[in-house]
Design a protein around this motif. Structure first.
Motif, short mmCIF file in Angstrom:
data_model
loop_
_atom_site.label_atom_id
_atom_site.label_comp_id
_atom_site.label_asym_id
_atom_site.label_seq_id
_atom_site.Cartn_x
_atom_site.Cartn_y
_atom_site.Cartn_z
N GLU A 47 0.82 -1.21 0.00
CA GLU A 47 0.00 0.00 0.00
C GLU A 47 0.86 1.26 0.00
O GLU A 47 0.58 2.22 -0.75
CB GLU A 47 -0.91 0.00 1.22
N LEU A 48 1.91 1.29 0.82
CA LEU A 48 2.78 2.46 0.87
C LEU A 48 3.46 2.72 -0.47
O LEU A 48 3.62 3.87 -0.88
CB LEU A 48 3.82 2.27 1.97
N VAL A 49 3.86 1.63 -1.15
CA VAL A 49 4.51 1.81 -2.45
C VAL A 49 3.55 2.47 -3.44
O VAL A 49 3.90 3.45 -4.11
CB VAL A 49 5.01 0.46 -3.00
N THR A 50 2.34 1.96 -3.54
CA THR A 50 1.40 2.54 -4.51
C THR A 50 0.96 3.95 -4.10
O THR A 50 0.81 4.83 -4.94
CB THR A 50 0.16 1.65 -4.68
N LYS A 51 0.78 4.15 -2.81
CA LYS A 51 0.36 5.46 -2.33
C LYS A 51 1.38 6.54 -2.68
O LYS A 51 1.02 7.64 -3.12
CB LYS A 51 0.14 5.41 -0.82
N HIS A 52 2.64 6.23 -2.52
CA HIS A 52 3.68 7.23 -2.75
C HIS A 52 4.18 7.26 -4.19
O HIS A 52 4.85 8.21 -4.59
CB HIS A 52 4.83 7.01 -1.78
N SER A 53 3.86 6.20 -4.96
CA SER A 53 4.28 6.20 -6.36
C SER A 53 3.23 6.85 -7.27
O SER A 53 3.51 7.18 -8.42
CB SER A 53 4.53 4.77 -6.83
#
Length: 328
Positions: free
Chosen positions: A316-322
């Motif tokens: 989730e953090l990867v997609t949120k920040h990407s």
């Protein structure tokens, strides 16, 4: 913004104190979670006789996940050709592709999927490791059977897994997209890609070279939390460095007290610099750098952490920040 697709590799780690059936339950929840987050595909790896990784056939996990999701692509990453009859693989994945149209991949690899010699021989009905010629013949037969025997529409999308230049050369010769095991042998990634692109021959499967790079990715709000979550896999890797394959997947608390040697710490730190572990800023920087260095068309993230919630939080953090998330 991250401008190439992101996917997920599910290794199905069996947590210390848990049962294999608990891991199986988590695989469906994981598939549903990463689908909501907008990931393109999930692949399942074939492993045998390991206390840390479930011996769950990729074709079964793919079918199970396909029944509980709706759009994400699913398949093997990979199913190991020396362990199976080519016609059987063609029939299994061809049937899945017909049942779940446009969603099934057939990623093929070579390794035995185990460090245990007796298990490897049992998988091969007593035969020794496959030769280069046998492996190449198996891959060619799978592709032929898909077209000539299975002949369903649509067919699964075939990929060849590679961690060596020999695998890259075979993918190039057969005109297959290649999935590079950067999470296993990062030192081989550039030689593999150079061999693949220099020798690629177009085929019915692929018009131009197509590259997926798999990278170990553990993302957390702080560097300390990311290090805590990656600790259990560090213990497993340290065991492999000693030739010990039967290492359970420990809790983060147990991993934090593991007595690593200085040599193990050095090797693990060197490996981690080639992967993507840390805060969102660190992880996205490393993923972007890897994508640029390899010219990858897609990155596949493998996140071997102890708890399902922590694993999904990393994705989730990867997609949120990407900026790639499609989740509501």
């Amino acid at each position: 913004m991250f401008d190439i697709p992101l996917s997920a590799l599910e290794v199905a780690m069996v947590q210390a104190g848990a049962r294999a059936v608990d891991t199986l339950r988590d695989t469906a929840a994981f598939a549903q979670g990463v689908e909501r987050l907008g990931y393109d595909r999930i692949w399942y790896a074939e492993h045998h006789h390991s206390p840390a990784i479930g011996a769950f056939p990729p074709v079964v996990l793919s079918a199970h996940a396909a029944a509980s999701t709706s759009v994400i692509r699913l398949g093997s990453g990979g199913v190991l050709a020396p362990n199976h009859a080519p016609l059987t693989l063609a029939e299994q994945f061809g049937t899945l592709a017909a049942l779940h149209q446009g969603r099934i991949d057939l990623g093929v690899g070579r390794g035995p999927g185990t460090f245990d010699e007796a298990t490897a021989r049992a998988l091969r009905r007593g035969a020794g490791p496959a030769t280069d010629a046998e492996y190449e013949g198996d891959v060619a037969a799978i592709l032929s059977f898909l077209v000539d025997e299975v002949a369903l529409d649509p067919l699964p999308e075939p990929w060849l897994l590679a961690s060596s230049t020999a695998g890259a050369a075979l993918a190039a010769r057969l005109g297959l997209p290649v999935a590079v095991a950067h999470h296993i042998r990062p030192e081989n990634t550039q030689p593999v890609l150079e061999r693949y692109r220099a020798n690629f021959t177009p085929s019915r499967w692929c018009d131009v070279p197509r590259v997926l790079v798999c990278v170990e990715t553990v993302c957390a709000e702080t560097e300390e939390e990311a290090a805590w979550r990656v600790g259990p896999m560090d213990v497993v890797k340290a065991g492999l460095l000693k030739g010990q394959s039967e290492i359970p997947f420990p809790t983060p608390a147990d991993a934090a007290t593991h007595p690593f040697t200085a040599a193990e710490r050095q090797a693990l730190a060197a490996f981690r610099t080639q992967q993507a572990v840390g805060t969102p800023e660190t992880v996205l920087h490393r993923l972007s750098r890897l994508a640029k260095a390899t010219g990858a068309d897609e990155l596949m993230l493998t996140t071997p952490v102890y708890d399902l919630r922590d694993r999904l939080r990393s994705y989730e953090l990867v997609t949120k920040h990407s900026g790639t998330t499609t989740a509501p």
